[in-house]
Structure formats: C-alpha cells, structure tokens
Scaffold this active site. Structure first.
Site, PDB file in Angstrom:
ATOM      1  N   CYS A  88      55.405  17.223 -34.069  1.00  0.00           N
ATOM      2  CA  CYS A  88      56.514  18.591 -33.461  1.00  0.00           C
ATOM      3  C   CYS A  88      57.694  17.342 -33.492  1.00  0.00           C
ATOM      4  O   CYS A  88      58.453  18.422 -32.530  1.00  0.00           O
ATOM      5  CB  CYS A  88      55.489  18.889 -32.032  1.00  0.00           C
ATOM      6  SG  CYS A  88      54.302  19.506 -32.473  1.00  0.00           S
ATOM      7  N   HIS A 368      56.646  28.354 -34.193  1.00  0.00           N
ATOM      8  CA  HIS A 368      55.998  26.536 -33.326  1.00  0.00           C
ATOM      9  C   HIS A 368      56.262  25.866 -34.822  1.00  0.00           C
ATOM     10  O   HIS A 368      55.497  26.146 -35.133  1.00  0.00           O
ATOM     11  CB  HIS A 368      55.146  26.453 -33.064  1.00  0.00           C
ATOM     12  CG  HIS A 368      55.286  24.193 -32.586  1.00  0.00           C
ATOM     13  ND1 HIS A 368      56.456  23.416 -32.780  1.00  0.00           N
ATOM     14  CD2 HIS A 368      54.340  23.769 -32.717  1.00  0.00           C
ATOM     15  CE1 HIS A 368      56.295  22.203 -32.690  1.00  0.00           C
ATOM     16  NE2 HIS A 368      54.695  22.279 -32.767  1.00  0.00           N
ATOM     17  N   CYS A 398      56.553  18.094 -26.607  1.00  0.00           N
ATOM     18  CA  CYS A 398      56.030  17.475 -26.801  1.00  0.00           C
ATOM     19  C   CYS A 398      55.254  16.925 -28.526  1.00  0.00           C
ATOM     20  O   CYS A 398      56.010  17.356 -28.821  1.00  0.00           O
ATOM     21  CB  CYS A 398      54.620  17.738 -25.377  1.00  0.00           C
ATOM     22  SG  CYS A 398      54.179  18.896 -26.230  1.00  0.00           S
TER      23      CYS A 398
END
Length: 413
Positions: A88, A368, A398
């Site tokens: 990510c 996301h 994160c």
C-alpha cells in the site's frame, strides 16, 4: 543537492471495485492520471526525465507498468521508466525514489504515482495445474499435450481465490487490525466515530471543490465518471453500529463501515527540481523535506510501522511533532489510525491534534487503490498546505509485511 518539489498531482475518481471502472485495466487508469497531470501542470512530455510508478496486484501482461505508460501515451521513448512495489506504500516509494534522483542531479522532472484495479486482480491456479499448462504450451504434438495433464485432479482445476493475507502469519489485514484494536484498547465506538468523521469530511471536501480539483474524469462509453463513489453522505453512528464484525464475528470490532474498501483508481504526481520549478515561474512550491521507512514484526501489530517512521522522518527534517501543521494518514482501518496515535504518544513522540489529520477525509471514505494511495495523500496534503499557507505537513501510509512510510513536506517561500 537539489530539493524536489511537488509541482502538481491528479488522480482518477476512486471507485468501488467491481462497479463503474471494472472494465478499465491498470494501464488505462494510469495513463488517464498521467496524461492529465502533464496537461494540467503545463509540462511538455519531452522535458520529463523519468516515470516511477507503483502497482501491487500486477497483471501478467505488464512487466513494467511505468514503461507501458510511456509507450501507451506515445511519450518520447527515451523516457526511462521503472516500476516499484511496497504494497500500500508503493506510490510513496515511487515519489521518494523520484525525489532522490532529483536531489542528486540525475533528473529535473519526474512523474511518480501508482495504480490499482482490484476489479481485475490476476487469477492464479493450483501449482500442479499451472505446471501442466506450461508443459502443454511447450508440447509439439496433441498426445504430448494430453499427457501433460496426467496427474492433474479435479480439485486442481479450481482457480486460487485472491486474498489479502500475510505469508508469514496467515492472517488477513482485517484480522491483524483486530489484533491492533485489542492491544491498543480501541473500542468499536471510537472506530465508528473516526469512520463517520472520514465520510463527513470527504463530503465537505467534495462540496467545496477542494477534492474535485484533484480528480480528472475517466470516460466510460457515453459519460465521464468524475466522482469518488465510496463517500456515504447519509452515514450515522447508529447505522455504523448496526454493521456486524467481519473478521471476528463473536468479539470483533472491525466492520465494513470502519475499514477502507477495495477500490479502483490511479494517481500521478509531478516532481521538479526546485531550480527548474523557479525558473519556470512556478509558485507555492511544496518540497520533500525528508522521508523515512520503518518496519515491524508482522505477527505483532502489522500496520503500526508509521508510528515508527514518523519520528525518524521528523528527526531527519530537524522537526518535532508539534511543528507539523497538517497530517494525511492513510486509513486502512480506523483502528490502525487510532492505534498510530496511541503508540506515538506512548513512545514519547507526542500527541497529534486530530483536527489537523485528514481534513478532507481519508481512505475509509475516499477508497484505497493499493498502488495509488501514497500519491493521493501526498497530492492532497501539498494542496491543502498551499491553501492554508502552512509550512510543514506529514503524509504516512502503512503497508503489508509490517512496513510503513512517512514523508515530510515543506511549503517554500
């Protein structure tokens, strides 16, 4: 040493996977974001030195998505392009990699960002079937092709369902988030309040035009898709409280409402050397002052590494947490964001003023797309720093594997 500055950034709408952008692959999304970034920043393609791009769930056809962007947009073939990956935080790696190359003089203009199509994740097969398919493709006769499948059972024919699990622990992201909520004593009500805040602030950011200014349309047949589709304007604490836990149905606190959704989208940032930006007459420059990556044991608190990357980035910038005016913190889960606050305070770094965090919502509301989120948070942070005329901001993300990123931005005068 040259400072790298964020000259601009644009993204596609962030759309729920399996819906309006399901028929768009990563290359289409990435080229839309990149072409519009070049156009809206009034940058000639011939003046770009390189492209660095992130993508997590990579299609087999695109060995180097960054280079495919160059070719698909008919940019000068001399533009060097490389793909990066850190789950990510992939777009964070793309941005800091580009900033480093500018800092040492290897480039004066770079495009960096990331893309994800979670509607079109690569589907794999059981190893036995995969090996049989390779043998069959190499066979020269029909009998050889047939015998290639000897030993393959009916059970081997099923595709392997994609999943977001840690190889080292076997735990999903959500299960790890449950662990973080328990360790840091983050109650369900607190998580739901953070999720509601994300939706409310994202709705306000769209209504006043701040978020709309960062988003470029993606054309689908007879219309242009222009809006993020995850924002729940009618969400309430009461509605969020009715959602059942997903990962621990008996005692869990993580729900679909306080988690980020699977998303399709792309985001691209233009970085220039400070000298070049000033020579071109660009104003309100936001520089990459410092950055840091940190890692933790995935078996402990999988998504807590930003709480360790942030103080390292602050130290490298010569700043304290109290010097930071704005924060953009990726919201994988409300529990992860709130845990980061707790750990920063417990470790003596300081308490974050939550009113300065994600002032236009975060990933819970906006979505996301794994490879793109880092570029989204950096773009949003830089733009809001300019609007508020504040000096320092931090973007953090994160990532799977226990990794975390933090980037300190500085508004130059």
């Amino acid at each position: 040493m040259q400072r790298a500055v964020i000259a601009g950034g644009y993204r596609t709408p962030f759309v729920k996977a399996g819906t309006e952008l399901a028929d768009a692959d990563v290359l289409e999304l990435a080229t839309v974001a990149t072409a519009e970034t070049l156009a809206r920043t009034e940058t000639k393609a011939s003046s770009v030195d390189e492209i660095v791009y992130g993508n997590v769930s990579r299609p087999v056809a695109y060995h180097n998505i960054a280079r495919e962007i160059v070719l698909a947009l008919d940019l000068p073939t001399s533009i060097y392009a490389s793909s990066v990956g850190m789950a990510c935080a992939s777009a964070c790696v793309a941005i800091t990699t580009a900033a480093d190359r500018i800092a040492v003089g290897n480039a004066s203009a770079s495009l960096a960002g990331g893309v994800e199509s979670l509607s079109n994740v690569p589907i794999t097969y059981a190893p036995k079937l995969a090996r049989a398919l390779v043998r069959a493709s190499q066979a020269k006769t029909l009998p050889q092709r047939v015998t290639s499948f000897a030993g393959v059972s009916l059970a081997d024919l099923s595709p392997v369902a994609p999943g977001i699990k840690e190889t080292s622990t076997g735990l999903t992201m959500g299960e790890s988030a449950e662990r973080m909520a328990a360790i840091n004593e983050i109650p369900r009500a607190e998580q739901d309040r953070w999720a509601l805040r994300s939706h409310q602030r994202a709705a306000a950011g769209w209504d006043d035009g701040r978020l709309a200014s960062e988003v470029v349309p993606v054309r689908r047949r007879d219309r242009a898709l222009k809006d993020d589709t995850h924002i729940r304007r009618d969400s309430t604490l009461e509605r969020l409280a009715t959602l059942r836990p997903v990962f621990d149905k008996s005692h869990g606190t993580i729900t679909a409402g306080n988690s980020s959704p699977l998303t399709d989208g792309a985001a691209t940032v233009l970085l220039l050397s400070e000298d070049r930006a000033r020579s071109e007459g660009r104003r309100e420059l936001v520089a990459v002052r410092s950055y840091a990556y940190a890692a933790v044991d995935p078996a402990d608190q999988l998504l807590i590494a930003p709480a360790y990357a942030i103080p390292i980035a602050l130290r490298r910038a010569g700043l304290a947490l109290s010097d930071i005016d704005l924060f953009e913190i990726h919201e994988a889960f409300a529990a992860q964001v709130l845990s980061t606050f707790r750990v920063l305070e417990q470790n003596g770094v300081g308490a974050i003023d939550q009113d300065r965090v994600n002032v236009m919502g975060g990933s819970i509301a906006l979505g996301h797309p794994f490879g793109a989120t880092g570029a989204r948070v950096v773009t949003t942070l830089a733009n809001e720093m300019r609007r508020r005329n504040v000096q320092f901001g931090i973007a953090s993300v994160c990532a799977a594997g226990g990794n975390g990123a933090a980037i300190v931005l500085e508004l130059l005068h």
